[in-house]
Design an enzyme around this catalytic site. Structure first.
Site, PDB file in Angstrom:
ATOM      1  N   CYS A 172       0.808  -1.227   0.000  1.00 20.99           N
ATOM      2  CA  CYS A 172       0.000   0.000   0.000  1.00 20.99           C
ATOM      3  C   CYS A 172       0.836   1.270   0.000  1.00 20.99           C
ATOM      4  O   CYS A 172       0.284   2.372  -0.023  1.00 20.99           O
ATOM      5  CB  CYS A 172      -0.944  -0.012   1.193  1.00 20.99           C
ATOM      6  SG  CYS A 172      -2.008  -1.473   1.215  1.00 20.99           S
ATOM      7  N   HIS A 312      -2.680   8.174   5.976  1.00 24.44           N
ATOM      8  CA  HIS A 312      -2.933   6.831   5.440  1.00 24.44           C
ATOM      9  C   HIS A 312      -4.294   6.352   5.920  1.00 24.44           C
ATOM     10  O   HIS A 312      -5.095   5.854   5.124  1.00 24.44           O
ATOM     11  CB  HIS A 312      -1.822   5.889   5.881  1.00 24.44           C
ATOM     12  CG  HIS A 312      -1.897   4.528   5.274  1.00 24.44           C
ATOM     13  ND1 HIS A 312      -1.874   4.321   3.915  1.00 24.44           N
ATOM     14  CD2 HIS A 312      -2.006   3.289   5.835  1.00 24.44           C
ATOM     15  CE1 HIS A 312      -1.948   3.018   3.652  1.00 24.44           C
ATOM     16  NE2 HIS A 312      -2.042   2.381   4.805  1.00 24.44           N
ATOM     17  N   GLU A 323      -0.568   5.192  13.249  1.00 26.09           N
ATOM     18  CA  GLU A 323      -0.174   6.371  12.488  1.00 26.09           C
ATOM     19  C   GLU A 323      -0.217   7.622  13.367  1.00 26.09           C
ATOM     20  O   GLU A 323       0.662   8.490  13.270  1.00 26.09           O
ATOM     21  CB  GLU A 323      -1.077   6.558  11.274  1.00 26.09           C
ATOM     22  CG  GLU A 323      -0.656   7.734  10.405  1.00 26.09           C
ATOM     23  CD  GLU A 323      -1.485   7.883   9.137  1.00 26.09           C
ATOM     24  OE1 GLU A 323      -1.066   8.654   8.252  1.00 26.09           O
ATOM     25  OE2 GLU A 323      -2.545   7.209   9.031  1.00 26.09           O
ATOM     26  N   LYS A 344      -9.658   8.094   2.444  1.00 24.12           N
ATOM     27  CA  LYS A 344     -10.136   6.724   2.216  1.00 24.12           C
ATOM     28  C   LYS A 344     -11.567   6.547   2.707  1.00 24.12           C
ATOM     29  O   LYS A 344     -12.238   5.582   2.346  1.00 24.12           O
ATOM     30  CB  LYS A 344      -9.212   5.711   2.885  1.00 24.12           C
ATOM     31  CG  LYS A 344      -7.847   5.549   2.224  1.00 24.12           C
ATOM     32  CD  LYS A 344      -7.024   4.461   2.911  1.00 24.12           C
ATOM     33  CE  LYS A 344      -5.659   4.277   2.261  1.00 24.12           C
ATOM     34  NZ  LYS A 344      -4.733   5.391   2.536  1.00 24.12           N
ATOM     35  N   HIS A 349      -9.910   1.899   0.095  1.00 21.78           N
ATOM     36  CA  HIS A 349      -8.448   1.723   0.106  1.00 21.78           C
ATOM     37  C   HIS A 349      -8.017   1.092  -1.211  1.00 21.78           C
ATOM     38  O   HIS A 349      -8.287  -0.084  -1.462  1.00 21.78           O
ATOM     39  CB  HIS A 349      -8.054   0.850   1.291  1.00 21.78           C
ATOM     40  CG  HIS A 349      -6.585   0.767   1.534  1.00 21.78           C
ATOM     41  ND1 HIS A 349      -5.657   1.407   0.742  1.00 21.78           N
ATOM     42  CD2 HIS A 349      -5.866   0.109   2.492  1.00 21.78           C
ATOM     43  CE1 HIS A 349      -4.446   1.157   1.198  1.00 21.78           C
ATOM     44  NE2 HIS A 349      -4.555   0.374   2.262  1.00 21.78           N
ATOM     45  N   PHE A 409       1.929  -3.392   3.896  1.00 16.72           N
ATOM     46  CA  PHE A 409       2.360  -4.696   4.403  1.00 16.72           C
ATOM     47  C   PHE A 409       3.850  -4.892   4.080  1.00 16.72           C
ATOM     48  O   PHE A 409       4.332  -4.447   3.035  1.00 16.72           O
ATOM     49  CB  PHE A 409       1.555  -5.812   3.748  1.00 16.72           C
ATOM     50  CG  PHE A 409       0.166  -6.000   4.304  1.00 16.72           C
ATOM     51  CD1 PHE A 409      -0.334  -5.180   5.303  1.00 16.72           C
ATOM     52  CD2 PHE A 409      -0.655  -7.009   3.814  1.00 16.72           C
ATOM     53  CE1 PHE A 409      -1.613  -5.365   5.810  1.00 16.72           C
ATOM     54  CE2 PHE A 409      -1.941  -7.206   4.312  1.00 16.72           C
ATOM     55  CZ  PHE A 409      -2.414  -6.378   5.309  1.00 16.72           C
TER      56      PHE A 409
END
Length: 421
Positions: A172, A312, A323, A344, A349, A409
């Site tokens: 991502c 994010h 975050e 988002k 996402h 990830f």
């Protein structure tokens, strides 16, 4: 002094609209691109999640029949967004079709395009064909359609970009990394113009089932448009999305010499690694904080210069707090004052394509002096005491710094910094 890099073109194909402007306007209106999936495979596989953020317009309505047939959706979306951004920048590689556009030499045009997964639909569709009908029925274009660098190749071939067709694959964080890489290409003299972006097309039963199995997806099947709710106490996971976005980047001297419009400046970028866990973020946020600090350092800026963050903010219980912890390390007590957008909530996402669309939204926020709203924030988590506007909010953006965060990830952290023109 290092020459500045400017954004001269934008393009997008998203759950909010078929163009960058449509997507931005829908975002400002507080719309959601999330809807119930109508595919037969939802019931066939008894999927626990029955919704996603699908592109608003079918790619087949934008591309020719031949283009759509030969490209996986991840490349279809890339081609649409890349074409729009290149045209928006007023550029062409064809002298005979210039029509007021600036001609750039193909050898001086580079594509750096990202994806987290690549041609997933083509790969899994071909596997089904092989099992059910045998090897002779597998399409000969299967490998060129499924390979992760297919979107970069599609954009490069269409626009005749011969300086390079690069691909970043870092989950991502992928397309944010591509944008950071674009600055390196320009400063190294690899190209005069770089088209940077990312795309993803993961709406298929396997990713839905897999993400659901790890309890990463929201299960709000009864009200999908309210499912993506970053920072809300009722958040229960992210919403899978698809689409693409692109930025055209060039050195300021090159842009001004041709009289290009300038949306803003790409002033910094950084990529770090948590080296902590394959899926979970480091709860201390040290790697993410370092990416923010490094991006600002490369911009010659400090945390005190930042007036806006596109976070994010995936809407997962753990990720949003991680975050915030990282942002606390960077901004200290001032973190509560900086307007944050969690877009988002509207787009879902887009995985590897998320960073590109959020970078585009960050550029437009600076360009137009407005923070886009975060929707579905009804009761903000007291453990994340950020300033998160839920309506479009004007702010002083001229010459100011904003950052866009992406985390993926594998523990990849990527951040880009922009300055208003």
């Amino acid at each position: 002094m290092t020459e500045q890099i400017v954004v001269t073109g934008i393009g997008a194909f998203t759950p909010l609209g078929a163009t960058a402007r449509e997507s931005w306007d829908a975002l400002l209106r507080g719309e959601s691109g999330v809807s119930t999936l109508e595919h037969e495979w939802v019931a066939e596989h008894d999927l626990p999640v029955t919704f996603a953020a699908q592109v608003k317009t079918p790619a087949s309505e934008v591309l020719s029949r031949v283009e759509a047939k030969r490209l996986d959706p991840v490349s279809q979306y890339a081609l649409i967004a890349g074409r729009e951004a290149f045209a928006d920048a007023g550029l062409t590689t064809d002298p005979e079709a210039a029509e007021g556009r600036t001609v750039v030499e193909p050898e001086r045009l580079l594509v750096d395009w990202a994806t987290g997964i690549g041609g997933l639909n083509s790969m899994l569709g071909a596997w089904d064909t092989l099992r059910e009908k045998g090897p002779r029925r597998v399409l000969p274009l299967t490998v060129p359609m499924l390979m992760p660098n297919a979107p970069a190749a599609a954009v490069a071939m269409d626009l005749k970009a011969r300086a390079g067709a690069r691909t970043a694959v870092s989950a991502c964080a992928s397309s944010t990394e591509s944008i950071a890489n674009a600055a390196d290409h320009l400063r190294a003299g690899d190209a005069d113009v770089v088209i940077a972006g990312g795309s993803e097309a993961p709406i298929h039963p396997l990713p839905v089932a897999s993400f659901a199995a790890m309890q990463a997806l929201s299960t709000r099947n009864d009200e999908p448009q309210r499912a993506s709710r970053p920072y809300d106490t009722a958040r229960d996971g992210f919403v899978l999305g698809e689409g693409a976005a692109a930025l055209v980047l060039e050195l300021e001297s090159h842009a001004r010499a041709r009289g290009a419009k300038i949306y803003g400046y790409l002033v910094g970028g950084a990529v770090t690694s948590d080296a902590y866990h394959i899926t979970a973020p480091d709860p201390e946020g040290s790697g993410a904080a370092r990416a923010m600090l490094d991006a600002l350092a490369s911009a010659g800026a400090s945390p005190d210069d930042v007036v806006h963050v596109n976070a994010h903010a995936t809407s997962t219980p753990v990720g949003d707090i991680a975050e915030y912890t990282a942002m606390q390390h960077v901004f200290g007590d001032r973190v509560r004052e900086i307007p944050v957008a969690a877009t988002k909530s509207s787009t879902g996402h887009l995985l590897g394509g998320a960073g590109a669309i959020e970078a585009m939204f960050t550029v437009l926020a600076l360009h137009e002096g407005v923070i886009p709203p975060t929707i579905n924030l009804n009761e903000q988590d007291p453990e994340i005491p950020l300033t998160v506007p839920t309506e479009p909010t004007a702010f002083d953006s001229k010459g100011k710094i904003a950052i866009s965060n992406s985390f993926g990830f594998g523990g990849v952290n990527a951040v880009v910094a922009f300055r208003g023109a």
